[in-house]
Design a protein around this motif. Structure first.
Motif, short mmCIF file in Angstrom:
data_model
loop_
_atom_site.label_atom_id
_atom_site.label_comp_id
_atom_site.label_asym_id
_atom_site.label_seq_id
_atom_site.Cartn_x
_atom_site.Cartn_y
_atom_site.Cartn_z
N THR A 1 0.83 -1.21 0.00
CA THR A 1 0.00 0.00 0.00
C THR A 1 0.86 1.25 0.00
O THR A 1 0.59 2.20 -0.74
N ILE A 2 1.89 1.27 0.80
CA ILE A 2 2.79 2.43 0.86
C ILE A 2 3.51 2.62 -0.47
O ILE A 2 3.61 3.73 -0.98
N LEU A 3 3.98 1.53 -1.06
CA LEU A 3 4.65 1.62 -2.35
C LEU A 3 3.70 2.12 -3.45
O LEU A 3 4.10 2.94 -4.29
N LEU A 4 2.47 1.64 -3.44
CA LEU A 4 1.48 2.12 -4.42
C LEU A 4 1.18 3.61 -4.22
O LEU A 4 1.05 4.35 -5.19
N ALA A 5 1.06 4.03 -2.98
CA ALA A 5 0.79 5.44 -2.69
C ALA A 5 1.95 6.31 -3.20
O ALA A 5 1.72 7.36 -3.81
N ILE A 6 3.16 5.87 -2.96
CA ILE A 6 4.34 6.61 -3.43
C ILE A 6 4.34 6.67 -4.96
O ILE A 6 4.59 7.71 -5.56
N TYR A 7 4.02 5.55 -5.60
CA TYR A 7 4.00 5.48 -7.07
C TYR A 7 2.96 6.45 -7.63
O TYR A 7 3.25 7.24 -8.53
N TYR A 8 1.74 6.41 -7.11
CA TYR A 8 0.69 7.29 -7.63
C TYR A 8 0.96 8.75 -7.30
O TYR A 8 0.60 9.64 -8.08
N LEU A 9 1.57 9.02 -6.20
CA LEU A 9 1.97 10.38 -5.87
C LEU A 9 3.00 10.88 -6.88
O LEU A 9 2.90 12.01 -7.38
N PHE A 10 3.97 10.05 -7.21
CA PHE A 10 4.97 10.39 -8.21
C PHE A 10 4.31 10.67 -9.56
O PHE A 10 4.58 11.68 -10.20
N VAL A 11 3.44 9.78 -10.01
CA VAL A 11 2.76 9.95 -11.30
C VAL A 11 1.90 11.22 -11.28
O VAL A 11 1.91 11.99 -12.24
N GLY A 12 1.20 11.45 -10.19
CA GLY A 12 0.37 12.65 -10.09
C GLY A 12 1.19 13.92 -10.16
O GLY A 12 0.83 14.86 -10.87
N ILE A 13 2.29 13.95 -9.46
CA ILE A 13 3.15 15.14 -9.47
C ILE A 13 3.84 15.30 -10.82
O ILE A 13 3.92 16.40 -11.36
N ARG A 14 4.30 14.20 -11.37
CA ARG A 14 5.04 14.24 -12.64
C ARG A 14 4.17 14.68 -13.82
O ARG A 14 4.58 15.50 -14.63
N TYR A 15 2.97 14.13 -13.94
CA TYR A 15 2.17 14.35 -15.13
C TYR A 15 0.97 15.29 -14.93
O TYR A 15 0.45 15.81 -15.89
N PHE A 16 0.53 15.50 -13.71
CA PHE A 16 -0.66 16.30 -13.47
C PHE A 16 -0.42 17.42 -12.47
O PHE A 16 -1.34 17.85 -11.78
N SER A 17 0.80 17.90 -12.36
CA SER A 17 1.12 18.90 -11.34
C SER A 17 0.33 20.19 -11.54
O SER A 17 -0.15 20.77 -10.57
#
Length: 168
Positions: free
Chosen positions: A26-42
């Motif tokens: 769960t923590i790894l998925l949260a980190i992954y989606y946070l990265f994707v959100g910041i990277r592509y939808f900032s």
């Protein structure tokens, strides 16, 4: 030697509980989606979090019999990018509405004058497009949709006259 490695692996896996495993995933998925959100939808996230843009759920289709409403207010000024986005969204709604109108006119076998009146009423609901630079493109689309469906032939000048909203 192989027996020792097997015993060590079994001890390692037996020390991790399912709860620990699921928590780590769960923590790894949260980190992954946070990265994707910041990277592509900032940009979208910043606008959403700062309150400049309201989150709008897009539904399939378009609002029926309702003109596009701009959500700007005095408290919430719209930037030029958002105005352009609103303009394109309004044109998209109009395009879908025109396609529906043409299909309905074909099904009802409307005569040219009835169809012109119906189309005039639809165009009247989109005053922002009337003054937009996209109006010639919309006129061209209306002509091509009519030709594609094989109903009454309009030229672009006739369609342009429909925007005035006056009967001729």
């Amino acid at each position: 030697m192989g027996l020792i490695v097997t015993i060590k692996k079994q001890l390692m896996f037996s020390q991790i509980s399912w709860t620990d495993y699921l928590l780590a995933v769960t923590i790894l998925l949260a980190i992954y989606y946070l990265f994707v959100g910041i990277r592509y939808f900032s940009g979208d996230l910043k606008a959403l979090l700062s309150g400049k843009r309201k989150h709008i759920l897009k539904t399939s289709g378009f609002p029926r019999n309702e003109p596009f409403q701009n959500t700007a207010s005095e408290d919430n000024p719209v930037t030029s990018n958002e105005e352009a986005d609103d303009e394109f969204a309004e044109v998209e709604y109009l395009i879908e509405k025109v396609k529906t109108v043409v299909t309905e006119a074909l099904g009802k076998q409307l005569v040219k004058e009835e169809f012109k009146h119906y189309l005039r009423l639809v165009l009247k609901d989109y005053p922002n497009v009337k003054t937009s630079g996209l109006r010639p493109s919309v006129n061209e689309l209306i002509v091509s949709e009519c030709e594609k469906q094989g109903i009454v032939a309009f030229n672009e000048e006739e369609v342009d006259e429909l925007w005035s909203g006056e009967e001729q």
